[in-house]
Design a protein around this motif. Structure first.
Motif, mmCIF file in Angstrom:
data_model
loop_
_atom_site.group_PDB
_atom_site.id
_atom_site.type_symbol
_atom_site.label_atom_id
_atom_site.label_comp_id
_atom_site.label_asym_id
_atom_site.label_seq_id
_atom_site.Cartn_x
_atom_site.Cartn_y
_atom_site.Cartn_z
ATOM 1 N N GLU A 137 0.704 -1.151 -0.114
ATOM 2 C CA GLU A 137 -0.056 -0.047 -0.014
ATOM 3 C C GLU A 137 0.793 1.211 -0.189
ATOM 4 O O GLU A 137 0.462 2.186 -0.426
ATOM 5 N N ASP A 140 -0.527 -4.832 3.242
ATOM 6 C CA ASP A 140 -0.650 -3.470 3.743
ATOM 7 C C ASP A 140 -0.098 -3.604 5.005
ATOM 8 O O ASP A 140 -0.441 -4.375 6.137
ATOM 9 N N GLY A 161 -5.505 -0.004 9.266
ATOM 10 C CA GLY A 161 -6.281 0.863 9.973
ATOM 11 C C GLY A 161 -5.623 1.658 10.642
ATOM 12 O O GLY A 161 -5.596 1.987 11.876
ATOM 13 N N SER A 162 -4.624 2.360 10.075
ATOM 14 C CA SER A 162 -3.400 3.173 10.776
ATOM 15 C C SER A 162 -4.150 4.589 11.480
ATOM 16 O O SER A 162 -3.711 4.951 12.257
ATOM 17 N N ASN A 192 -19.426 1.357 8.110
ATOM 18 C CA ASN A 192 -19.275 2.814 8.249
ATOM 19 C C ASN A 192 -20.633 3.533 7.773
ATOM 20 O O ASN A 192 -20.738 4.090 6.738
ATOM 21 N N TRP A 232 -17.978 -1.715 14.821
ATOM 22 C CA TRP A 232 -16.961 -1.234 13.673
ATOM 23 C C TRP A 232 -15.728 -0.786 14.361
ATOM 24 O O TRP A 232 -15.689 0.213 15.247
ATOM 25 N N ALA A 269 -13.013 0.079 12.437
ATOM 26 C CA ALA A 269 -12.512 1.210 11.687
ATOM 27 C C ALA A 269 -11.112 0.769 11.139
ATOM 28 O O ALA A 269 -10.292 1.464 10.905
ATOM 29 N N ALA A 270 -10.834 -0.731 11.341
ATOM 30 C CA ALA A 270 -9.691 -1.073 10.815
ATOM 31 C C ALA A 270 -10.072 -2.523 10.377
ATOM 32 O O ALA A 270 -10.539 -3.420 11.109
ATOM 33 N N MET A 271 -10.141 -2.742 9.158
ATOM 34 C CA MET A 271 -10.657 -4.030 8.389
ATOM 35 C C MET A 271 -10.127 -5.126 8.984
ATOM 36 O O MET A 271 -10.861 -6.264 9.181
ATOM 37 N N TYR A 275 -17.990 -2.979 3.074
ATOM 38 C CA TYR A 275 -17.432 -1.510 2.464
ATOM 39 C C TYR A 275 -17.966 -1.496 1.164
ATOM 40 O O TYR A 275 -17.113 -1.777 0.325
ATOM 41 N N LYS A 319 -13.672 1.706 -1.174
ATOM 42 C CA LYS A 319 -12.569 2.219 -0.571
ATOM 43 C C LYS A 319 -11.309 1.098 -0.347
ATOM 44 O O LYS A 319 -10.042 1.430 -0.302
ATOM 45 N N LEU A 320 -11.782 0.019 -0.297
ATOM 46 C CA LEU A 320 -10.770 -1.205 -0.012
ATOM 47 C C LEU A 320 -10.076 -1.491 -1.113
ATOM 48 O O LEU A 320 -10.479 -1.681 -2.329
ATOM 49 N N ARG A 321 -8.670 -1.816 -0.954
ATOM 50 C CA ARG A 321 -7.822 -2.307 -2.067
ATOM 51 C C ARG A 321 -7.706 -3.892 -2.288
ATOM 52 O O ARG A 321 -7.828 -4.542 -1.320
ATOM 53 N N GLU A 328 -5.852 -5.915 0.472
ATOM 54 C CA GLU A 328 -6.928 -5.935 1.610
ATOM 55 C C GLU A 328 -8.182 -7.050 1.342
ATOM 56 O O GLU A 328 -8.290 -8.053 1.855
#
Ligand code: FBP
Length: 319
Positions: A84, A103, A107-108, A197, A231, A233-235, A251, A263-265, A269
């Protein structure tokens, strides 16, 4: 109790793949140690750069990316990496046999609040006579030979599949090894828990709006049962919860930015999480197809994701 090397030794995992997995997981232990230092090591906060996707990089994104890159480059079995945090694929050893997409710190945005983050990885077997180029890497997820993540939570856990079920390992700091703690994980087909989300609601398609509305209506709606919502907020954290106790994670595609179908790659991901979910009896789809069947068009391609309990994913897709 069995540890990671016992489990790999008793499986039919090729020696070179074992070497790649060992390097990856040992580096994750070093990342876990760095995370534990937090503010003490002056490694929290922003790095002051953006990645190729226009996202601001945190210092720990860059540090964990460099740690994985350096360690994997030193492993002769590695042919190339994609990350990523790297604009392009990075060729390593021409006669290496494995591609690793990762990645380094999913969820950084959770780092600065001391919440769950993780490293996600996806491994393919691919050989060639010249340095790898991006086109070599564009392989559908169903060809992955291994996938997993290391979750940095209250304990550090490795969740791994080599195509023969899903195992969970817990890092034992006293022995500095991953010990097998949950074997052959299975995700129940039914669930009463969802993760999405909600702040993106107005951007969703009508079908996702209707599906989520019915979950929220619970016993008063057509589903005739109440649902709970979680949730992280980090997959990596949300998928871990589903592997531990079931659920559905979405998502979805939204119309916030027509250039981004989700949003997700895909490569680092959606694909690795889809392989884990399918190996655990769950399902992983976009709004139109099985994630593992997607022919990638670019390393940083984004996709919509609906994954988790098999019957609930089917129900969602029926909308
Ligand atoms: P990063 O890899 O940049 O951390 O982004 C991925 C991610 O954090 C997923 O893990 C998570 O599901 C999603 O973004 C949450 O994003 P948002 O808060 O925008 O919904």
């Amino acid at each position: 109790m069995q540890n990671l090397s016992d489990v790999l030794a008793s499986s039919s995992t090729p020696e070179k793949l074992k070497a790649v997995l060992t390097v990856t997981t040992e580096t994750c232990i070093a990342i876990s140690d760095a995370l534990k230092q937090g503010s003490l090591a002056g490694i929290l906060g922003m790095a002051g750069n953006e990645n190729v996707q226009g996202e601001e990089q945190k210092k720990l994104d860059v540090i964990s990316n460099d740690m994985l890159k350096d360690a994997l480059f030193a492993c002769p079995a590695v042919r190339a990496i994609a990350s990523e945090e790297e604009d392009y694929i990075v060729p390593a050893n021409t006669d290496g046999e494995y591609f690793i997409a990762f990645d380094p710190l999913d969820g950084s945005s959770n780092i600065d609040i001391n919440a769950m983050v993780g490293t996600i990885f996806s491994i393919y077997h691919q050989t060639g006579n010249s340095p790898a180029v991006e086109a070599d890497f564009l392989i559908p997820g169903k060809e992955q030979v291994a996938a997993g993540y290391v979750l940095y939570g209250p304990s550090t856990m490795l969740v791994l599949t080599t195509g023969n079920g899903v195992n969970m390992f817990t890092y034992d700091p006293t022995k500095q090894i991953f010990t097998l703690t949950n074997e052959n994980i299975q995700v129940p087909e039914e669930t009463q828990e969802f993760a999405i989300n909600m702040s993106n609601q107005r951007f969703w398609s009508d079908s996702i709006q209707s599906y989520i509305n019915e979950l929220i209506k619970g016993k008063d709606g057509s589903r005739d049962k109440d649902f709970n919502m979680r949730w992280v907020a980090a997959m990596v954290g949300d998928v871990h919860r589903i592997l531990c106790r079931g659920g559905i994670f979405l998502y979805p595609w939204d119309n916030k930015d027509p250039a981004k179908p989700g949003k997700l790659r895909l490569m680092y991901e959606a694909n690795p999480m889809a392989m884990l979910l399918e190996q655990a009896g769950g399902k992983a789809h976009t709004h139109t197809q099985r994630i593992l069947d997607i022919q990638p068009e670019a390393i940083h391609q984004r996709v919509a994701v609906v994954l988790g309990a098999a019957n609930e994913v089917d129900k969602c897709l029926s909308y």
